[in-house]
Design an enzyme around this catalytic site. Structure first.
Site, PDB file in Angstrom:
ATOM      1  N   CYS A   2       1.035  -1.078  -0.137  1.00 30.84           N
ATOM      2  CA  CYS A   2       0.006   0.015   0.142  1.00 30.84           C
ATOM      3  C   CYS A   2       0.949   1.153  -0.093  1.00 30.84           C
ATOM      4  O   CYS A   2       2.022   1.299   0.042  1.00 30.84           O
ATOM      5  CB  CYS A   2      -0.866   0.064   1.269  1.00 30.84           C
ATOM      6  SG  CYS A   2      -1.716  -1.567   1.234  1.00 30.84           S
ATOM      7  N   ARG A  50      -4.754   1.480  -1.063  1.00 30.15           N
ATOM      8  CA  ARG A  50      -4.643  -0.058  -0.858  1.00 30.15           C
ATOM      9  C   ARG A  50      -4.479  -0.737  -2.199  1.00 30.15           C
ATOM     10  O   ARG A  50      -5.215  -0.542  -2.941  1.00 30.15           O
ATOM     11  CB  ARG A  50      -5.853  -0.647   0.040  1.00 30.15           C
ATOM     12  CG  ARG A  50      -5.927  -2.163   0.437  1.00 30.15           C
ATOM     13  CD  ARG A  50      -7.033  -2.591   1.019  1.00 30.15           C
ATOM     14  NE  ARG A  50      -6.915  -4.167   1.425  1.00 30.15           N
ATOM     15  CZ  ARG A  50      -7.821  -4.797   1.619  1.00 30.15           C
ATOM     16  NH1 ARG A  50      -9.023  -4.679   1.446  1.00 30.15           N
ATOM     17  NH2 ARG A  50      -7.404  -6.096   1.994  1.00 30.15           N
ATOM     18  N   LEU A  51      -3.566  -1.714  -2.039  1.00 29.11           N
ATOM     19  CA  LEU A  51      -3.340  -2.675  -3.051  1.00 29.11           C
ATOM     20  C   LEU A  51      -3.714  -4.050  -2.591  1.00 29.11           C
ATOM     21  O   LEU A  51      -3.045  -4.464  -1.307  1.00 29.11           O
ATOM     22  CB  LEU A  51      -2.007  -2.894  -3.634  1.00 29.11           C
ATOM     23  CG  LEU A  51      -1.676  -3.846  -4.595  1.00 29.11           C
ATOM     24  CD1 LEU A  51      -2.641  -3.730  -6.011  1.00 29.11           C
ATOM     25  CD2 LEU A  51      -0.252  -4.020  -5.111  1.00 29.11           C
ATOM     26  N   ILE A  53      -4.252  -7.716  -1.062  1.00 27.37           N
ATOM     27  CA  ILE A  53      -3.333  -8.871  -1.288  1.00 27.37           C
ATOM     28  C   ILE A  53      -4.108  -9.942  -0.344  1.00 27.37           C
ATOM     29  O   ILE A  53      -4.117 -11.054  -0.704  1.00 27.37           O
ATOM     30  CB  ILE A  53      -1.898  -8.528  -1.147  1.00 27.37           C
ATOM     31  CG1 ILE A  53      -1.244  -7.322  -1.797  1.00 27.37           C
ATOM     32  CG2 ILE A  53      -1.233  -9.875  -1.120  1.00 27.37           C
ATOM     33  CD1 ILE A  53      -1.366  -8.016  -3.270  1.00 27.37           C
ATOM     34  N   ASN A  75       2.096  -0.340   5.308  1.00 23.63           N
ATOM     35  CA  ASN A  75       2.467  -0.764   4.006  1.00 23.63           C
ATOM     36  C   ASN A  75       3.543  -1.838   4.363  1.00 23.63           C
ATOM     37  O   ASN A  75       4.534  -1.769   4.856  1.00 23.63           O
ATOM     38  CB  ASN A  75       3.243   0.608   3.671  1.00 23.63           C
ATOM     39  CG  ASN A  75       3.788   0.134   2.206  1.00 23.63           C
ATOM     40  OD1 ASN A  75       3.492  -0.699   1.282  1.00 23.63           O
ATOM     41  ND2 ASN A  75       5.224   0.748   1.908  1.00 23.63           N
ATOM     42  N   GLY A  76       3.061  -2.821   3.559  1.00 24.36           N
ATOM     43  CA  GLY A  76       4.056  -4.071   3.516  1.00 24.36           C
ATOM     44  C   GLY A  76       3.087  -5.403   3.869  1.00 24.36           C
ATOM     45  O   GLY A  76       1.989  -5.600   3.514  1.00 24.36           O
ATOM     46  N   GLU A  77       3.875  -6.469   4.206  1.00 23.25           N
ATOM     47  CA  GLU A  77       3.280  -7.623   4.661  1.00 23.25           C
ATOM     48  C   GLU A  77       3.910  -8.372   5.731  1.00 23.25           C
ATOM     49  O   GLU A  77       5.246  -8.110   6.079  1.00 23.25           O
ATOM     50  CB  GLU A  77       3.509  -8.585   3.577  1.00 23.25           C
ATOM     51  CG  GLU A  77       2.892  -8.429   2.260  1.00 23.25           C
ATOM     52  CD  GLU A  77       1.412  -8.432   2.008  1.00 23.25           C
ATOM     53  OE1 GLU A  77       0.804  -9.061   3.206  1.00 23.25           O
ATOM     54  OE2 GLU A  77       0.729  -7.763   1.069  1.00 23.25           O
ATOM     55  N   ASP A 100      -3.484  -9.042   8.235  1.00 22.66           N
ATOM     56  CA  ASP A 100      -2.173  -9.107   8.797  1.00 22.66           C
ATOM     57  C   ASP A 100      -2.061  -7.602   9.661  1.00 22.66           C
ATOM     58  O   ASP A 100      -1.339  -7.436  10.476  1.00 22.66           O
ATOM     59  CB  ASP A 100      -0.856  -9.204   7.839  1.00 22.66           C
ATOM     60  CG  ASP A 100      -1.055  -8.251   6.704  1.00 22.66           C
ATOM     61  OD1 ASP A 100      -1.827  -7.649   6.194  1.00 22.66           O
ATOM     62  OD2 ASP A 100       0.184  -8.108   5.997  1.00 22.66           O
ATOM     63  N   SER A 364      11.115 -11.996  -5.586  1.00 17.07           N
ATOM     64  CA  SER A 364      12.434 -11.653  -6.363  1.00 17.07           C
ATOM     65  C   SER A 364      13.782 -12.284  -5.699  1.00 17.07           C
ATOM     66  O   SER A 364      13.585 -12.695  -4.563  1.00 17.07           O
ATOM     67  CB  SER A 364      12.681 -10.068  -6.428  1.00 17.07           C
ATOM     68  OG  SER A 364      13.050  -9.686  -5.318  1.00 17.07           O
TER      69      SER A 364
END
Length: 650
Positions: A2, A50-51, A53, A75-77, A100, A364
C-alpha cells in the site's frame, strides 16, 4: 502492499487540513489503486491507498482497535501474521478481520514499542494511540519498505511512503541538502537517514520512532535490530547446504501466502533461479515467471532464464528492453522523488510492467548478492585486504599512493593490480577502500566537479562519513563480513530496495524478498565467510545447495547484471541530450558545478577518450530531478472528497 501517509500535531490537537491530506494520499494512488480512505480527528490525519493482497473483504485501512483508541496505517506484509494472531488471541484480544494489519494493532496493545520484535516481514507503519497521545512509526529490518517524515515549523509532522506525499502537502520547504547531494554524486542516492531535502528524513531500516504530543524536543529514532556477524557456527558444509535449502523453503512458503495471483521475477541469475526452483517445489501449480531480455547480447540473460523455466515448466513470459529504451529518464525522476543514479531502474521498471499483466505479487532474488557474497567487488576487496594485511598502514600509504600516481602502465604487476584505483585502494584502510571502490564519482572527481561555493556549503563534509559511521557499528573485523554489513546499511537499502519498491509500485505490483528474510540473514551471519566466497567463487554455499536443483550453466556462468548500454547511448542517440542536460541552464543555475569540468566529461566521453557514462548518467538524472521534482508545482490539483471526521466538524 500500500501507500500510507499522515499528519500528526506534535504540540496540540488541531484538526488537520482535509484537502492537504487528500492530496498527500492521492499522490500515491499508484501504490494502492484498489481502495483509499482518510481518517481525521483532532491532532491526527491518516491516509491510505490499498493494493488488496490479503483479506480482500475486510482488510481496509486506516484500521482501529475495538474502542478506536488505536489507529494504524501500514504498508507491507507481515509473513508470520497467522502465528502472531494465535498468540495475541490467547492473550484475550479479539479480531474483527483476517488481515495482517490488525495483528500489528493488537501487537501494539500487547507489547507496546516492542511489538516490532514480533513482526517478521517487510513493513513501514504508523500507529496513533489516543490514550498515550503518541504516534509510533517503524520500518522493517532490511529497509524493504520506505518511510519518510518531516517536522514543519508549526509543529505538524508529515509522513508518507514516498517523498511525493510530503511534497504534495505544500508546506514543506524544498531547499536541497548539500550533504545529501555530496552523497548522491558519490553513491548514486542520498543515504539514510538523509533525503535530498533538508526538511525531510528517511526512517532508517530496523529503526522505530516514538512521538509523544507536547513532549517538547524532537525525539530521535531508536534501533530495534541489527545484524551481528559472529561467524562462529561449526556446521559442516553438507549440513549447511541442507539447512540452507530448508530455510529458503520456509522463507519462500511464507511469501507465497496471497489471495491474488502470484509469480516471480526470473532473470536467469543464481538468486532468482533459486527462488523459482524453491517455489516450484512448494506447490503443484506452475509458477508464473517473468523475464526481461535485451536486444544487446552483452546484457541478455534470457537463455538462462529459459533453462530454469523449462526445467520447472513455469508459465513463462518474456519481453525485451530495446537498446534505445531511454524514454524513461524523466519518468524515473518523478518516480523516485530524489536524484537516483542506478540505470538498471529502466529494466526493473519494464519487468515490473510485464509482471503486472499476469500477477499482483512477485517474488524476487534481491538481496542474494549481499547476503551470500556474490559481487565481484567483494572478491577484489578480499584480494586487496590480503595485500593490505602484509604491510602496516604507515608503509602502505606512501608506497601505494606513489604507485597510484605513476600509473597507468605497470607491466610488471599482476593483472588485478594494473589499475590506478587498485593502488589507491591499497593505500587506504578497509572501509575507506571499499567506499572508494563503490563510488560513482570518486573524491578527486567530485572535487573537480563541485564549485568552490558548493564546497564551502559542504563545510568539509564527505560522503565517506556514511561508511565510517556504519563501519564503527559493524562489530566485526572479518573482511567479507565488514563489507556485507556496509552494503546492508547503504547499497541494499539506498539503491536496490529503493529501485525495486518505486519501480514495482509504479505498476501496483507487490514484490517480496525471500533472500532478505531476517531469520535467514541472522543464520547466515553465523557461518564462516569461507562458505560464502571460496577462492574466486562467490555465493559458494548457495550454489552448492542449489546444484541438485538448477542447471550447472545457470550456477557457474559469469555474472552479467541488469544493465543498459549507457556509453553507446551517450555517443549516439542521446548525444545532444547529454550536452543540453550537462551544459544547460538548469544544472548550471544551481551554482554548484564547474562548467569546465562538465564540458570535459561530455567531450572526453563523446570523443571516445574516456568512458564517463556513469558520471554523465548521474548528472543527467540530477538535472531531470531539478526539472521534474524541484521545479514542479506543490500539489496535484485533485478534488477533495468528503471524509469521516471524529471530534469536532472540519
Amino acid at each position: 502492499m500500500c501507500g500510507i501517509t499522515g499528519l500528526f500535531d506534535t504540540r496540540e490537537q488541531r484538526l488537520p487540513d482535509r484537502g492537504r491530506l487528500h492530496r498527500m494520499n492521492e499522490s500515491q494512488h499508484h501504490r494502492g489503486p484498489d481502495e483509499g480512505d482518510l481518517h481525521l480527528q483532532p491532532g491526527l490525519g491518516l491516509g491510505h491507498r490499498r493494493l488488496s493482497i490479503i483479506d480482500l473483504a475486510t482488510g481496509q485501512q486506516p484500521i482501529f482497535n475495538a474502542d478506536r483508541s488505536v489507529a494504524l496505517v501500514f504498508n507491507g506484509e507481515i509473513y508470520n501474521y497467522q502465528a502472531l494472531r494465535a498468540e495475541v488471541q490467547a492473550a484475550g484480544l479479539v479480531f474483527r478481520t483476517k488481515s495482517d494489519s490488525e495483528t500489528i494493532i493488537h501487537a501494539w496493545q500487547q507489547w507496546g514499542e516492542d511489538c516490532v520484535q514480533h513482526l517478521r516481514g517487510m513493513f513501514a507503519f504508523a500507529i496513533h494511540d489516543s490514550r498515550r497521545q503518541c504516534l509510533f512509526m517503524a520500518r522493517d529490518r532490511m529497509g524493504v519498505k520506505p518511510m519518510h517524515y518531516a517536522l514543519l515549523p508549526d509543529g505538524w509532522l508529515l509522513f508518507g511512503s514516498e517523498l511525493k506525499s510530503l511534497l504534495a502537502h505544500g508546506g514543506m520547504a524544498r531547499d536541497l541538502d548539500p550533504c545529501a547531494v555530496e552523497e548522491y554524486f558519490a553513491l548514486g542516492y542520498a543515504a539514510e537517514p538523509r533525503t535530498v531535502f533538508k526538511a525531510a528524513k528517511k526512517l532508517a531500516p530496523g529503526h522505530c520512532l516514538l512521538w509523544t504530543r507536547g513532549a517538547g524536543s524532537e525525539p530521535q529514532p531508536r534501533a530495534y535490530w541489527d545484524v551481528r556477524f559472529t561467524l562462529d557456527n561449526p556446521i559442516a558444509q553438507a549440513d549447511a547446504e541442507a539447512e540452507l535449502r530448508e530455510r529458503l523453503m520456509e522463507s519462500v512458503r511464507l511469501r507465497m501466502i496471497s489471495e491474488v495471483p502470484l509469480g516471480a521475477f526470473l532473470s536467469g541469475g543464481v538468486d532468482s533461479s533459486a527462488v523459482v526452483a524453491t517455489m516450484a517445489a512448494a506447490r503443484p501449480e506452475p509458477v508464473v515467471t517473468c523475464s526481461m531480455g535485451f536486444d544487446d547480447p552483452r546484457f541478455n540473460e534470457v537463455e538462462f532464464a529459459q533453462m530454469v523455466a523449462d526445467r520447472y515448466r513455469t508459465d513463462h513470459h518474456v519481453d525485451t528492453v530495446a537498446s534505445d529504451d531511454f524514454a524513461l529518464i524523466d519518468t524515473l525522476a518523478r518516480l523516485y522523488d530524489e536524484p537516483f543514479a542506478d540505470s538498471s531502474a529502466i529494466p526493473t521498471y519494464r519487468v515490473s510492467q510485464l509482471a503486472r499483466q499476469y500477477v499482483t505479487v512477485a517474488l524476487s532474488g534481491d538481496g542474494g548478492d549481499e547476503t551470500f557474497g556474490g559481487y565481484r567487488r567483494y572478491r577484489l576487496h578480499l584480494m586487496e585486504e590480503g595485500l593490505r594485511s602484509k604491510l602496516p598502514y604507515g608503509l602502505r600509504k606512501p608506497l601505494f599512493g606513489t604507485l597510484g600516481a605513476i600509473y597507468p602502465k605497470l607491466d610488471w604487476a599482476p593483472r588485478f593490480l594494473r589499475a590506478k584505483t587498485t593502488f589507491e585502494g591499497l593505500a587506504r584502510h578497509a572501509v575507506q577502500a571499499y567506499f572508494h571502490s563503490v563510488s560513482i564519482l570518486r573524491g578527486p572527481m567530485r572535487q573537480a566537479l563541485f564549485s568552490p561555493a558548493f564546497q564551502r556549503e559542504l563545510g568539509g563534509y564527505q560522503a565517506f562519513e556514511v561508511f565510517e559511521r556504519h563501519g564503527a557499528q559493524a562489530q566485526t573485523r572479518d573482511p567479507l563480513a565488514l563489507i556485507q554489513y556496509l552494503d546492508y546499511k547503504t547499497y541494499l537499502v539506498g539503491d536496490i530496495n529503493t529501485k525495486v519498491d518505486r519501480a514495482s509500485m509504479a505498476h501496483s505490483l507487490e514484490v517480496r524478498e525471500p533472500l532478505m528474510d531476517h531469520h535467514l540473514i541472522e543464520w547466515l551471519a553465523t557461518l564462516p565467510s569461507s562458505l560464502k566466497i571460496r577462492g574466486q567463487e562467490g555465493k559458494f554455499l548457495l550454489k552448492k545447495a542449489m546444484e541438485p536443483l538448477l542447471p550447472h550453466d545457470v550456477l557457474y556462468r559469469p555474472k552479467m547484471g541488469f544493465a543498459v548500454p549507457l556509453a553507446r547511448w551517450f555517443r549516439g542517440p542521446l548525444k545532444q541530450r547529454v550536452r543540453d542536460s550537462l551544459l544547460g541552464d538548469r544544472l548550471l543555475s544551481t551554482g554548484w558545478f564547474q562548467r569546465e569540468y562538465l564540458a570535459h566529461l561530455v567531450d572526453a566521453h563523446q570523443s571516445g577518450q574516456h568512458d564517463y557514462s556513469a558520471p554523465i548518467w548521474t548528472l543527467m538524472m540530477f538535472d531531470s530531478f531539478l526539472r521534474q521534482v524541484v521545479d514542479a508545482p506543490d500539489s496535484i490539483g485533485l478534488p477533495v472528497p468528503a471524509a469521516t471526521v471524529e471530534g469536532r466538524a472540519a
